[in-house]
Design an enzyme around this catalytic site. Structure first.
Site, PDB file in Angstrom:
ATOM      1  N   SER A 182       0.792  -1.228   0.000  1.00  0.00           N
ATOM      2  CA  SER A 182       0.000   0.000   0.000  1.00  0.00           C
ATOM      3  C   SER A 182       0.822   1.274   0.000  1.00  0.00           C
ATOM      4  CB  SER A 182      -0.940   0.014   1.212  1.00  0.00           C
ATOM      5  OG  SER A 182      -0.198  -0.020   2.422  1.00  0.00           O
ATOM      6  N   HIS A 210      -5.413  -4.395  -0.628  1.00  0.00           N
ATOM      7  CA  HIS A 210      -5.417  -3.348  -1.653  1.00  0.00           C
ATOM      8  C   HIS A 210      -5.503  -3.917  -3.065  1.00  0.00           C
ATOM      9  CE1 HIS A 210      -4.631   0.301   0.779  1.00  0.00           C
ATOM     10  NE2 HIS A 210      -4.064  -0.557   1.614  1.00  0.00           N
ATOM     11  N   LYS A 241     -11.851  -1.046   2.129  1.00  0.00           N
ATOM     12  CA  LYS A 241     -11.208  -0.275   1.065  1.00  0.00           C
ATOM     13  C   LYS A 241     -12.110  -0.262  -0.170  1.00  0.00           C
ATOM     14  CE  LYS A 241      -6.670  -0.836   3.071  1.00  0.00           C
ATOM     15  NZ  LYS A 241      -7.162  -1.326   4.382  1.00  0.00           N
TER      16      LYS A 241
END
Length: 394
Positions: A182, A210, A241
């Protein structure tokens, strides 16, 4: 006055003196391309809301309807009286979405890691961990009691060498890597790592926090990106996310998932995920399965922004995803750059040690599918002005 907490004052002052003290800003608006931050309307380049689902009408409506039917909190841990049919639906849907045998949900991606790693390995075992793995992997590995051997970032050759040098010294072995890192926005050569895991009969675990919603067909993640279905034992993910909600998931081999239902401590000893979160996540999965439009838009936005930043003369590191680090090196410069951007109505935070190594401070730009072309162009103009004023670009 008691002196027992004086050390905290001293440590906080040390952080401030070193430019490492976190000043936490406050939002008073929904997530989106624009935010109200500390009372100011700013362009958002900080959130992990890759696809804009955190404020999507269908996601919000699903949460509202579920609360009307089920209430709010589950009132118990999953193994006593906290498992609702919604939890089972989500786990079944995630297994199908990830194209694996089974899945189990946790309260967060962090607890998914700290719950699964100690259940898989312990004293007498060994973890081979990428040196840039997320803090939750580090903490979960420490909790396990297993010996931790770090290998060079995204380096299969070094992983192979570390495994060979420790041959015969442990009972069970587990390789762990982030799916997308990330801070830099890169990802490992997972196909080569899977080959190594199979050659040495080691378990393979990927934290795809991610990668889900970003990589692979329709955002199915890095395993799908490399077409490694059935070759990765454990895929850890988060719903906080790209899914726009909150919660964690472990997907993969059915035997491992059943073992986590019996021995995953956050699953056993902390209350289940709330009703609106589960229902909202189900709606997010619906949206991802119906169309790749949002994922496609995310990548198009990222490609445009990164190319224009390179054209301006900025260093965007080794990113391979929409995560775009603007490498500045010095943490003081990075924080001043962020402050100046905020004055330009662009919200992009500086990241320094311990989030990233000393000397590698940066502005991390988080591109979203919600950003319009006009948004991106406005941000580029702001980066150009601040970059020239601070001598970062010519």
């Amino acid at each position: 006055m008691s002196q027992k907490l004086k050390w905290i004052d001293e440590e906080l002052q040390n952080l401030q003196d070193a430019g490492l003290y976190n000043k936490i800003r406050t939002l008073s608006s929904p997530q989106g391309a624009w935010l109200v931050v500390d009372g100011k309307h700013v362009l958002n380049f900080c959130s992990n809301n890759y696809l804009g689902l955190a404020n999507h009408p269908r996601v919000i409506n699903a949460a509202q309807q579920a609360m009307q039917q089920y209430g709010l909190g589950p009132g118990a841990v999953r193994t006593i009286a906290g498992t609702m049919d919604l939890h089972l639906q989500l786990e079944q849907r995630m297994a199908a979405f990830k194209r694996v045998e089974d899945a189990i949900t946790f309260q967060s991606g962090f607890t998914a890691n700290t719950g699964s790693i100690p259940a898989l390995v312990g004293k007498g075992d060994m973890i081979f961990s990428d040196e840039l793995n997320h803090a939750s992997i580090i903490d979960g590995s420490r909790l396990s009691g297993a010996t931790i051997t770090r290998y060079n970032h995204a380096d299969p050759a070094d992983l192979q060498a570390k495994i060979e040098s420790h041959a015969g010294t442990y009972r069970r072995g587990l390789i762990i890597t982030d799916g997308v890192f990330s801070m830099d926005g890169d990802y490992p050569p997972l196909d080569k790592i899977a080959d190594i895991a199979e050659a040495h009969d080691l378990m393979l675990m990927v934290d795809d926090a991610h990668g889900e919603g970003v990589l692979g067909e329709g955002g199915r993640g890095i395993v799908d990106h490399f077409k490694l279905h059935g070759r990765v034992d454990v895929e850890v993910g988060t719903f906080s996310k790209a899914f726009g909600v909150v919660g964690g998931v472990v997907a993969g081999n059915a035997r491992i998932i059943e073992w986590l239902r019996q021995r995953g401590r956050p699953f056993l000893f902390s209350s289940a995920v709330t009703v609106p979160d589960v229902a909202a996540t189900l709606a997010a999965v619906d949206i991802l399965e119906e169309s790749t439009e949002l994922v496609d838009r995310l990548w198009a936005n990222a490609a445009f922004f990164k190319q224009e930043m390179l054209n301006l003369g900025f260093d965007t590191g080794k990113t391979m995803t929409p995560i775009t680090p603007v490498m500045l090196g010095d943490v003081t410069l990075a924080r001043e750059f962020s402050r100046r951007l905020y004055e330009e109505n662009v919200f992009a935070m500086a990241l320094g040690f311990p989030t990233v190594p000393v000397g590698l401070a940066r502005i991390r730009v988080m591109i979203s599918a919600t950003h319009s072309q006009e948004d991106l162009e406005q941000a580029l103009q702001a980066f150009a002005r601040v970059g020239r004023d601070l001598g970062v670009i010519g």
